[in-house]
Design a protein around this motif. Sequence first.
Motif, PDB file in Angstrom:
ATOM      1  N   ARG A   1      19.740 -25.823  26.300  1.00  0.00           N
ATOM      2  CA  ARG A   1      18.678 -26.675  26.820  1.00  0.00           C
ATOM      3  C   ARG A   1      18.220 -27.645  25.741  1.00  0.00           C
ATOM      4  O   ARG A   1      18.412 -27.411  24.551  1.00  0.00           O
ATOM      5  CB  ARG A   1      17.473 -25.838  27.280  1.00  0.00           C
ATOM      6  N   SER A   2      17.565 -28.710  26.174  1.00  0.00           N
ATOM      7  CA  SER A   2      17.015 -29.671  25.223  1.00  0.00           C
ATOM      8  C   SER A   2      15.752 -29.098  24.588  1.00  0.00           C
ATOM      9  O   SER A   2      15.158 -28.131  25.083  1.00  0.00           O
ATOM     10  CB  SER A   2      16.686 -30.987  25.927  1.00  0.00           C
ATOM     11  N   LYS A   3      15.317 -29.707  23.496  1.00  0.00           N
ATOM     12  CA  LYS A   3      14.111 -29.259  22.797  1.00  0.00           C
ATOM     13  C   LYS A   3      12.890 -29.381  23.702  1.00  0.00           C
ATOM     14  O   LYS A   3      11.996 -28.531  23.679  1.00  0.00           O
ATOM     15  CB  LYS A   3      13.925 -30.094  21.529  1.00  0.00           C
ATOM     16  N   LEU A   4      12.863 -30.449  24.515  1.00  0.00           N
ATOM     17  CA  LEU A   4      11.735 -30.687  25.419  1.00  0.00           C
ATOM     18  C   LEU A   4      11.651 -29.598  26.483  1.00  0.00           C
ATOM     19  O   LEU A   4      10.564 -29.083  26.785  1.00  0.00           O
ATOM     20  CB  LEU A   4      11.864 -32.061  26.072  1.00  0.00           C
ATOM     21  N   VAL A   5      12.798 -29.232  27.052  1.00  0.00           N
ATOM     22  CA  VAL A   5      12.834 -28.195  28.093  1.00  0.00           C
ATOM     23  C   VAL A   5      12.414 -26.852  27.513  1.00  0.00           C
ATOM     24  O   VAL A   5      11.654 -26.096  28.136  1.00  0.00           O
ATOM     25  CB  VAL A   5      14.237 -28.093  28.721  1.00  0.00           C
ATOM     26  N   ASN A   6      12.885 -26.538  26.308  1.00  0.00           N
ATOM     27  CA  ASN A   6      12.499 -25.278  25.657  1.00  0.00           C
ATOM     28  C   ASN A   6      11.002 -25.209  25.398  1.00  0.00           C
ATOM     29  O   ASN A   6      10.381 -24.153  25.532  1.00  0.00           O
ATOM     30  CB  ASN A   6      13.255 -25.117  24.333  1.00  0.00           C
ATOM     31  N   GLN A   7      10.410 -26.363  25.029  1.00  0.00           N
ATOM     32  CA  GLN A   7       8.965 -26.397  24.802  1.00  0.00           C
ATOM     33  C   GLN A   7       8.204 -26.166  26.108  1.00  0.00           C
ATOM     34  O   GLN A   7       7.212 -25.440  26.138  1.00  0.00           O
ATOM     35  CB  GLN A   7       8.552 -27.743  24.200  1.00  0.00           C
ATOM     36  N   LYS A   8       8.699 -26.771  27.206  1.00  0.00           N
ATOM     37  CA  LYS A   8       8.054 -26.582  28.509  1.00  0.00           C
ATOM     38  C   LYS A   8       8.113 -25.121  28.949  1.00  0.00           C
ATOM     39  O   LYS A   8       7.135 -24.567  29.447  1.00  0.00           O
ATOM     40  CB  LYS A   8       8.729 -27.469  29.561  1.00  0.00           C
ATOM     41  N   LEU A   9       9.271 -24.493  28.748  1.00  0.00           N
ATOM     42  CA  LEU A   9       9.438 -23.097  29.139  1.00  0.00           C
ATOM     43  C   LEU A   9       8.577 -22.165  28.299  1.00  0.00           C
ATOM     44  O   LEU A   9       8.060 -21.162  28.788  1.00  0.00           O
ATOM     45  CB  LEU A   9      10.910 -22.694  29.030  1.00  0.00           C
ATOM     46  N   SER A  10       8.408 -22.501  27.011  1.00  0.00           N
ATOM     47  CA  SER A  10       7.583 -21.668  26.139  1.00  0.00           C
ATOM     48  C   SER A  10       6.109 -21.739  26.529  1.00  0.00           C
ATOM     49  O   SER A  10       5.335 -20.810  26.281  1.00  0.00           O
ATOM     50  CB  SER A  10       7.753 -22.090  24.677  1.00  0.00           C
ATOM     51  N   ASN A  11       5.705 -22.854  27.151  1.00  0.00           N
ATOM     52  CA  ASN A  11       4.316 -23.021  27.600  1.00  0.00           C
ATOM     53  C   ASN A  11       4.071 -22.442  28.987  1.00  0.00           C
ATOM     54  O   ASN A  11       2.937 -22.411  29.459  1.00  0.00           O
ATOM     55  CB  ASN A  11       3.936 -24.512  27.616  1.00  0.00           C
ATOM     56  N   TRP A  12       5.125 -22.002  29.645  1.00  0.00           N
ATOM     57  CA  TRP A  12       5.032 -21.501  31.017  1.00  0.00           C
ATOM     58  C   TRP A  12       4.442 -20.096  31.023  1.00  0.00           C
ATOM     59  O   TRP A  12       5.081 -19.129  30.650  1.00  0.00           O
ATOM     60  CB  TRP A  12       6.433 -21.497  31.618  1.00  0.00           C
ATOM     61  N   CYS A  13       3.205 -19.967  31.459  1.00  0.00           N
ATOM     62  CA  CYS A  13       2.499 -18.675  31.403  1.00  0.00           C
ATOM     63  C   CYS A  13       2.606 -17.940  32.740  1.00  0.00           C
ATOM     64  O   CYS A  13       1.601 -17.643  33.382  1.00  0.00           O
ATOM     65  CB  CYS A  13       1.040 -18.877  30.997  1.00  0.00           C
ATOM     66  N   PHE A  14       3.849 -17.677  33.177  1.00  0.00           N
ATOM     67  CA  PHE A  14       4.057 -17.012  34.464  1.00  0.00           C
ATOM     68  C   PHE A  14       3.669 -15.545  34.422  1.00  0.00           C
ATOM     69  O   PHE A  14       3.336 -14.956  35.445  1.00  0.00           O
ATOM     70  CB  PHE A  14       5.515 -17.155  34.916  1.00  0.00           C
ATOM     71  N   GLY A  15       3.706 -14.913  33.233  1.00  0.00           N
ATOM     72  CA  GLY A  15       3.345 -13.501  33.120  1.00  0.00           C
ATOM     73  C   GLY A  15       1.900 -13.253  33.522  1.00  0.00           C
ATOM     74  O   GLY A  15       1.598 -12.324  34.283  1.00  0.00           O
ATOM     75  N   LYS A  16       0.992 -14.097  33.022  1.00  0.00           N
ATOM     76  CA  LYS A  16      -0.417 -13.966  33.378  1.00  0.00           C
ATOM     77  C   LYS A  16      -0.638 -14.302  34.842  1.00  0.00           C
ATOM     78  O   LYS A  16      -1.486 -13.694  35.509  1.00  0.00           O
ATOM     79  CB  LYS A  16      -1.269 -14.882  32.495  1.00  0.00           C
ATOM     80  N   LEU A  17       0.128 -15.285  35.355  1.00  0.00           N
ATOM     81  CA  LEU A  17       0.022 -15.646  36.765  1.00  0.00           C
ATOM     82  C   LEU A  17       0.357 -14.452  37.648  1.00  0.00           C
ATOM     83  O   LEU A  17      -0.351 -14.161  38.619  1.00  0.00           O
ATOM     84  CB  LEU A  17       0.971 -16.811  37.072  1.00  0.00           C
ATOM     85  N   TYR A  18       1.420 -13.725  37.303  1.00  0.00           N
ATOM     86  CA  TYR A  18       1.796 -12.518  38.049  1.00  0.00           C
ATOM     87  C   TYR A  18       0.674 -11.482  38.019  1.00  0.00           C
ATOM     88  O   TYR A  18       0.312 -10.897  39.039  1.00  0.00           O
ATOM     89  CB  TYR A  18       3.062 -11.896  37.462  1.00  0.00           C
TER      90      TYR A  18
END
Length: 258
Positions: A160-177
């Motif tokens: 993945r690109s650096k931008l995509v990796n940064q977006k995924l690292s900010n994705w707080c799906f665990g807390k959402l669950y």
Amino acid sequence: MKIDKEQIPNGTVKEIELIFDAKHWKLMLCLSYENGEQPTTKKEGTIAAGDPGEIHAISAVSENGSSIIITGRKIRSIHRLRNKKIAELQKKMSKCKKGSRKWKKYNRAKQYILSKSEAQLKDCLHKTTKQLVDWCLEQNVKHFMIGDVEGVQRNKKKKRSKLVNQKLSNWCFGKLYDYLKYKLEAKGITFEKVDESYTTQTCPVCGKKKKPSSRNFICACGYSQHRDVHSACNILTKHLYGEFRPMKITNHKYLRIA
């Protein structure tokens, strides 16, 4: 701070948090407690499915044809602003001697930004999950399924690109669950995480796989749908019928976090 016993609700106190109310400029206590009441699981109602996302926090559809999209743009803006300010402070800290007066000053500012952004993100997630739970109650949902996206972030083999990796690292799906689970179950709605493999890429009409390049999934066979609603529909129909089937959306709602 003096606390009147009559102000404490009846039940087992699980957590006590001291917070600062900046609007009214005062300290407040936040209590989390169990009142001993057990929610009764709904026996009748509809089944709904949801798909978490990075641009739209969550999209969901019910088997009665209703759908909802709750945008996650405010969560993204909080992450972006936090990352920008932290990067600026770390650049300044790198030019200072560790432990010096200036270094400590920048470090305090860094901790303040992290604490503030964490509180803002928590507030956004609570508002997002509350809006979804309210929608589930409107649709008389008894069982809610959500696509399990944990494998997407942990897939290290995929380049993945650096931008995509940064977006995924900010994705707080665990807390959402976590927030969704306890809020839905408190209303008697059962919660389940399910496999969401190929739900975004597969056309429910002709079965062909295609990676959507925009916010809409458009297939050569003529089928088109919003990509997040399309994914939620595939999750739902796969559970109901064992295969992907097209769904007719009769009622749609789009919400933003204020």
